[in-house]
Scaffold this motif. Structure first.
Motif, mmCIF file in Angstrom:
data_model
loop_
_atom_site.group_PDB
_atom_site.id
_atom_site.type_symbol
_atom_site.label_atom_id
_atom_site.label_comp_id
_atom_site.label_asym_id
_atom_site.label_seq_id
_atom_site.Cartn_x
_atom_site.Cartn_y
_atom_site.Cartn_z
ATOM 1 N N PHE A 184 0.836 -1.208 0.000
ATOM 2 C CA PHE A 184 0.000 0.000 0.000
ATOM 3 C C PHE A 184 0.873 1.260 0.000
ATOM 4 N N GLN A 185 2.021 1.233 0.666
ATOM 5 C CA GLN A 185 2.943 2.371 0.604
ATOM 6 C C GLN A 185 3.473 2.568 -0.807
ATOM 7 N N ILE A 186 3.737 1.469 -1.516
ATOM 8 C CA ILE A 186 4.180 1.586 -2.903
ATOM 9 C C ILE A 186 3.076 2.202 -3.759
ATOM 10 N N ALA A 187 1.831 1.806 -3.525
ATOM 11 C CA ALA A 187 0.724 2.387 -4.287
ATOM 12 C C ALA A 187 0.585 3.879 -4.005
ATOM 13 N N GLU A 188 0.733 4.288 -2.756
ATOM 14 C CA GLU A 188 0.666 5.718 -2.428
ATOM 15 C C GLU A 188 1.810 6.485 -3.074
ATOM 16 N N GLY A 189 3.013 5.896 -3.093
ATOM 17 C CA GLY A 189 4.138 6.565 -3.749
ATOM 18 C C GLY A 189 3.906 6.734 -5.241
ATOM 19 N N CYS A 190 3.305 5.746 -5.882
ATOM 20 C CA CYS A 190 3.002 5.864 -7.310
ATOM 21 C C CYS A 190 1.980 6.968 -7.564
ATOM 22 N N TYR A 191 0.999 7.074 -6.703
ATOM 23 C CA TYR A 191 -0.006 8.123 -6.893
ATOM 24 C C TYR A 191 0.580 9.513 -6.636
ATOM 25 N N ARG A 192 1.535 9.629 -5.689
ATOM 26 C CA ARG A 192 2.197 10.917 -5.476
ATOM 27 C C ARG A 192 2.984 11.332 -6.714
ATOM 28 N N TYR A 193 3.561 10.355 -7.389
ATOM 29 C CA TYR A 193 4.283 10.659 -8.630
ATOM 30 C C TYR A 193 3.327 11.218 -9.684
ATOM 31 N N ILE A 194 2.136 10.630 -9.786
ATOM 32 C CA ILE A 194 1.144 11.134 -10.752
ATOM 33 C C ILE A 194 0.680 12.531 -10.352
ATOM 34 N N GLN A 195 0.495 12.749 -9.059
ATOM 35 C CA GLN A 195 0.090 14.081 -8.601
ATOM 36 C C GLN A 195 1.130 15.133 -8.954
ATOM 37 N N GLN A 196 2.410 14.812 -8.808
ATOM 38 C CA GLN A 196 3.462 15.766 -9.134
ATOM 39 C C GLN A 196 3.448 16.133 -10.616
ATOM 40 N N ILE A 197 3.095 15.178 -11.461
ATOM 41 C CA ILE A 197 3.005 15.480 -12.894
ATOM 42 C C ILE A 197 1.990 16.583 -13.140
ATOM 43 N N PHE A 198 0.817 16.461 -12.554
ATOM 44 C CA PHE A 198 -0.237 17.450 -12.808
ATOM 45 C C PHE A 198 0.007 18.743 -12.032
ATOM 46 N N GLU A 199 0.739 18.705 -10.927
ATOM 47 C CA GLU A 199 1.115 19.949 -10.249
ATOM 48 C C GLU A 199 2.077 20.767 -11.105
ATOM 49 N N GLU A 200 3.032 20.086 -11.723
ATOM 50 C CA GLU A 200 3.944 20.806 -12.613
ATOM 51 C C GLU A 200 3.210 21.335 -13.840
ATOM 52 N N LEU A 201 2.256 20.571 -14.364
ATOM 53 C CA LEU A 201 1.484 21.058 -15.508
ATOM 54 C C LEU A 201 0.657 22.283 -15.138
ATOM 55 N N ARG A 202 0.222 22.366 -13.902
ATOM 56 C CA ARG A 202 -0.516 23.547 -13.456
ATOM 57 C C ARG A 202 0.376 24.791 -13.497
ATOM 58 N N ASP A 203 1.678 24.615 -13.162
ATOM 59 C CA ASP A 203 2.608 25.742 -13.260
ATOM 60 C C ASP A 203 2.935 26.078 -14.710
ATOM 61 N N CYS A 204 2.884 25.068 -15.589
ATOM 62 C CA CYS A 204 3.179 25.306 -17.001
ATOM 63 C C CYS A 204 2.017 25.948 -17.749
ATOM 64 N N HIS A 205 0.838 25.967 -17.140
ATOM 65 C CA HIS A 205 -0.339 26.486 -17.834
ATOM 66 C C HIS A 205 -0.156 27.951 -18.216
ATOM 67 N N ALA A 206 0.462 28.734 -17.336
ATOM 68 C CA ALA A 206 0.645 30.160 -17.630
ATOM 69 C C ALA A 206 1.565 30.374 -18.824
ATOM 70 N N PHE A 207 2.519 29.492 -19.053
ATOM 71 C CA PHE A 207 3.440 29.646 -20.179
ATOM 72 C C PHE A 207 2.758 29.319 -21.499
ATOM 73 N N GLU A 208 1.605 28.626 -21.462
ATOM 74 C CA GLU A 208 0.790 28.448 -22.662
ATOM 75 C C GLU A 208 0.032 29.723 -23.003
ATOM 76 N N LEU A 209 -0.464 30.409 -21.987
ATOM 77 C CA LEU A 209 -1.281 31.601 -22.224
ATOM 78 C C LEU A 209 -0.430 32.802 -22.610
ATOM 79 N N LEU A 210 0.770 32.930 -21.979
ATOM 80 C CA LEU A 210 1.655 34.052 -22.283
ATOM 81 C C LEU A 210 2.460 33.714 -23.537
#
Length: 873
Positions: free
Chosen positions: A197-223
């Motif tokens: 279960f700890q391995i599953a949580e670590g995998c999901y944190r990795y997926i969350q980090q992907i979309f957190e970084e994409l949220r920061d990249c969103h402004a570079f699409e608009l500008l």
């Protein structure tokens, strides 16, 4: 992703107290003596603020680019996301990393990172059975995360809660197993429920980090413009912004216009920053009268080291502008934390400056680390003061006002550096510092003339002044105090503390000892230095890193006391000759074992050598300043060896140069005097000298030669060494092109000059023959004498005649060099339309239409043909 990077630095209780105080709002002051870990404390403070207060931004300010880069590189090693780091100012390119942390570099990184993350989102969508294109933009990817990824994870959590807690349940129902097919397999260990279960949580944190970084990249699409993107990065995204106080003053107006904001300010080297420069970083944002956004101010420095630099003496003394805000607060009794454990230097070296601090002790690693337990190879003491008397009848001098130099100390320091290199100490572990700018330039000149282009020496890590070296350190420090008449500004105890605290393993001070012993302000340090001998004591037969312990006794037969710089110069020359002999023996063994033509190139590739460059002054530096040749490392040795050597002749004797097809012959040395024979005798061991020689080796212009020893000879031109640049044509093709160019110019010059070329060419040939006949009676010709021989005197000619004579010499040399290849000139139009031939053809056509006298036409032709020749060759 289960564990973030752990901090490997273990802090002392006082350091932990300083870090804890910095987490609280308000002012925090940390006094850090040399080697107590001020930089590590500052890095940990920034890291803690970054993780504990995710919504806050931190501004990092230092006095110098070196200190700022050192801090920034350590922050990069911590668990701080690189997309939140920003380095402003021109010192960013000095960072020891391949990544670009400037504004434009971070913008390019975010755009590149956006493409990589969207590719992972597309792969994630395909792994869970999504047929739609959800990786077109960051916004679409965000909706995909909320509607599908989060929903599938919540369904997985509900299944886990309702079912039995077994590892099989986690492995069966985890929805993103296909996405992690590229991870080490098997993904789940299937041993216990908790581990899987700890391995599953670590995998999901990795997926969350992907979309957190994409949220920061969103402004570079608009500008759409790079300017807007860089401003957004600076004002919104970056959470750790680093700059010097000078850059803060330059960009303050622009930052306020952009509404730049930050919550925390950390200032390193605070004791070196003037009060006005300390206030400027606090005012880089608009402050509301009702509320100030700045929450924490951390000042880190050492008021016992060098103060701010104020060159105007009136402002410095009467306005006290050399007092920093940090020093003012300490004197006023503002509460502060003083670090009390150093781990930089040996205990014996730390005693030279720890008397200035209240309770400065050593960390346990100073006693347990192996490098602190071993003695310095080749030296009897780890720190020593070396008394330097007048050299060539004088001590300190000023070639220009306020440009103080001391040639004796410069020679002694450079000779010591050469000795350290010969016993194997790496050059990057040696630094040379001095208290005066003039001495720094003098030492650099001597290093460039003696060591920079020699493979046995090279250059030290730094040659600089004490003031510029503050905040830096090295294993071995050679310190020159320069003064011989009065103490000078080393009387300032703060400058003394900086000078004595830069070394980790070895400190060697070169000065006029009796002058500094009488100075009351320096008595605490120089009384400890006076306990050691005032003459440099070496240990024979040791090489770096050595095996002798600090407490091991040194046999009297191995100790050698250096009387003066001449004695040390003779030791260095002896070691160089011994090293050359070892290299010759190794080379001869290699060639006898496998006699192949390519072995010579391997030998030369292993030891690439360039001759030390001198600009018109054989025993001087590049500025023409007089430099004694005692420690000159290019020595003349009488030896017979099979190493191929080449002799470079001057322009006057170019007609006597051998053809490329003839193998070059090593020059024979002139008969040596008994004194020279004694100097050339190679020792049976590395340093078979117990007492100073009555006639130390002092190399004179007659004893030196521009041609290095055969063991250190540069590779011949015909050998293609590995150091040559890729893509460069082979030697054969280069020879063909050169011969073809010479043949073209030969034909054109013959056509222009006519009979006068033949006459002058014959005259030059006759002069060359006469000069050769005049040297037939000599037993041998020294390389220097051959190069410096004056050309045969000729009667004065006019400007036109001299130019014609120059072309006739080129014509004669080209005939000798080409030999049996005259046919290349006749095929130049079809084979290679060279620049010189085209230029000469154009000149003929142009000047044929001019009504010029014969002499003027020939003069202009010769002059412009000579330019064409020089440009093509």
């Amino acid at each position: 992703h289960n564990r973030p990077p752990m901090n490997k630095v273990r802090f002392t209780p006082v350091q932990i107290e300083a870090i804890r105080d910095a987490m609280n709002p308000g002012l925090t002051m940390v006094v850090g003596p040399p080697g107590t870990g001020k930089t590590d404390v500052a890095v940990q403070i920034i890291s803690n603020i970054y993780h504990m207060f995710p919504g806050q931004r931190t501004l990092l300010v230092t006095h110098s680019n070196h200190a700022l880069n050192d801090l920034f590189e350590k922050i990069m090693e911590r668990d701080v996301d690189e997309r939140h780091l920003l380095r402003l100012g021109r010192g960013e390119e000095l960072l020891e990393t391949e990544k670009d942390f400037s504004k434009w570099g971070r913008v390019n990184h975010m755009l590149k990172r956006r493409i990589e993350l969207l590719e992972r989102v597309d792969r994630l969508a395909k792994s869970i059975g999504m047929a739609q294109d959800v990786s077109a933009t960051c916004e679409i990817a965000g909706h995909f995360y909320l509607l599908h990824v989060v929903r599938k994870w919540e369904e997985f959590i509900e299944t886990i809660k309702e079912g039995e807690h077994t590892s099989e349940l986690v492995h069966t129902h985890f929805p993103f197993t296909a996405f992690f097919n590229d991870a080490p397999q098997p993904l789940f260990k299937k041993q216990t429920f908790e581990a899987d279960f700890q391995i599953a949580e670590g995998c999901y944190r990795y997926i969350q980090q992907i979309f957190e970084e994409l949220r920061d990249c969103h402004a570079f699409e608009l500008l759409r413009t790079a300017h807007d993107r860089s401003n957004y990065l600076l004002t919104k995204q970056a959470r750790v912004i680093a700059m010097t106080c000078t850059h803060a003053a330059i960009t303050r107006a622009n930052l306020i216009r952009l509404e730049f904001e930050y919550d925390n300010l950390v200032m390193e080297e605070s004791a070196q920053i003037m009060e006005i420069e300390t206030f400027i970083p606090m005012l880089l944002q608009k402050n509301d009268q009702q509320k100030c956004r700045l929450k924490r101010l951390v000042l880190i420095g050492d008021h016992n080291q060098l103060p701010p630099v104020v060159k105007n003496m009136a402002f410095q003394k009467y306005s006290h502008l050399d007092q920093s805000l940090f020093t003012r607060f300490v004197r006023l009794g503002v509460p502060h934390v003083e670090l009390n454990a150093q781990g930089r230097a040996r205990s014996s070296i730390a005693k030279l400056y720890n008397w200035r601090y209240k309770d400065l002790r050593d960390l346990p690693l100073v006693q347990t680390n192996p490098q602190f337990q071993l003695a310095n190879a080749g030296f009897a003491y780890d720190h020593q003061i070396i008394n330097v008397e007048d050299y060539q009848g004088r001590g300190e001098f000023e070639p220009t006002p306020h440009f103080t130099q001391n040639l004796g100390e410069a020679e002694f320091v450079v000779a010591t550096f050469q000795y350290m290199r010969l016993i194997g100490i790496p050059a990057h572990k040696i630094s040379i510092i001095t208290t005066y700018r003039g001495q720094k330039h003098l030492i650099r000149d001597v290093i460039n003339a003696r060591c920079a282009h020699h493979p046995l020496f090279g250059q030290p890590a730094k040659i600089t002044t004490t003031d510029k070296f503050q905040g830096q350190q090295n294993d071995y420090i050679l310190l020159s105090l320069v003064r011989t008449k009065f103490v000078g500004h080393i009387r300032d105890v703060r400058r003394l503390i900086v000078s004595m605290s830069r070394a980790r393993l070895g400190l060697y001070v070169f000065c006029r000892q009796r002058l500094f012993n009488d100075c009351l302000e320096l008595n605490q340090t120089f009384s400890l230095l006076a306990q050691k001998p005032s003459k440099l004591v070496l240990v024979q037969g040791e090489e770096y890193p050595g095996t002798r312990k600090l407490d091991d006794p040194i046999p009297a037969s191995k100790e050698m006391v250096v009387e003066d710089v001449l004695h040390l110069g003779s030791i260095v020359a002896t070691l160089v000759q011994h090293r050359q002999k070892q290299m010759q023996v190794q080379y001869s063994q290699t060639t006898s074992a496998t006699p192949q033509p390519s072995q010579e190139s391997h030998f030369h590739a292993a030891m690439p050598v360039e001759e030390p460059k001198t600009n018109g002054n054989e025993n001087g530096n590049e500025n023409g300043m007089e430099v004694d040749s005692v420690t000159t490392i290019t020595t003349t040795t009488t030896t017979t060896t099979t190493v191929t050597t080449t002799t470079t002749t001057s322009d006057e004797s170019r007609g006597e140069q051998q053809k490329p097809q003839t193998p070059p012959v090593a020059p024979t040395a002139p008969p040596a005097t008994p004194q020279q024979e004694e100097q050339r005798t190679l020792p049976t061991i590395a340093m078979d000298v117990d007492q100073p020689s009555t006639e130390p080796v002092q190399l004179t212009p007659d004893d030196t030669t521009d041609t290095p020893s055969p063991a250190l000879m540069a590779p011949p031109a015909e050998i293609d060494t590995p150091s040559r640049k890729r893509g460069r044509p082979s030697d054969g093709s280069r020879k063909g092109k050169r011969s073809q160019t010479m043949a073209q110019t030969l034909a054109d010059a013959s056509e222009i000059l006519g009979d006068e070329a033949a006459t002058l060419g014959a005259r030059r040939s006759r002069d060359v023959v006469l000069s050769q006949e005049s040297t037939d009676g000599a037993d041998s010709i020294d390389a220097d004498e051959e190069e410096q021989s004056t050309p045969p005197t000729t009667s004065p000619r006019s400007k036109v005649s001299r130019r014609t004579h120059t072309i006739s010499e080129t014509l004669h040399d080209a005939q000798n060099i080409l030999g049996s290849s005259p046919k290349l000139g006749s095929t130049r139009a079809q084979d290679r339309p060279d620049y010189a031939s085209m230029k000469v053809t154009e000149l003929k056509a142009e000047l044929s239409h001019k009504n010029l006298p014969t002499t003027g036409r020939k003069a202009e032709l010769v002059e412009r043909l000579e330019k064409a020749w020089n440009s093509s060759s």
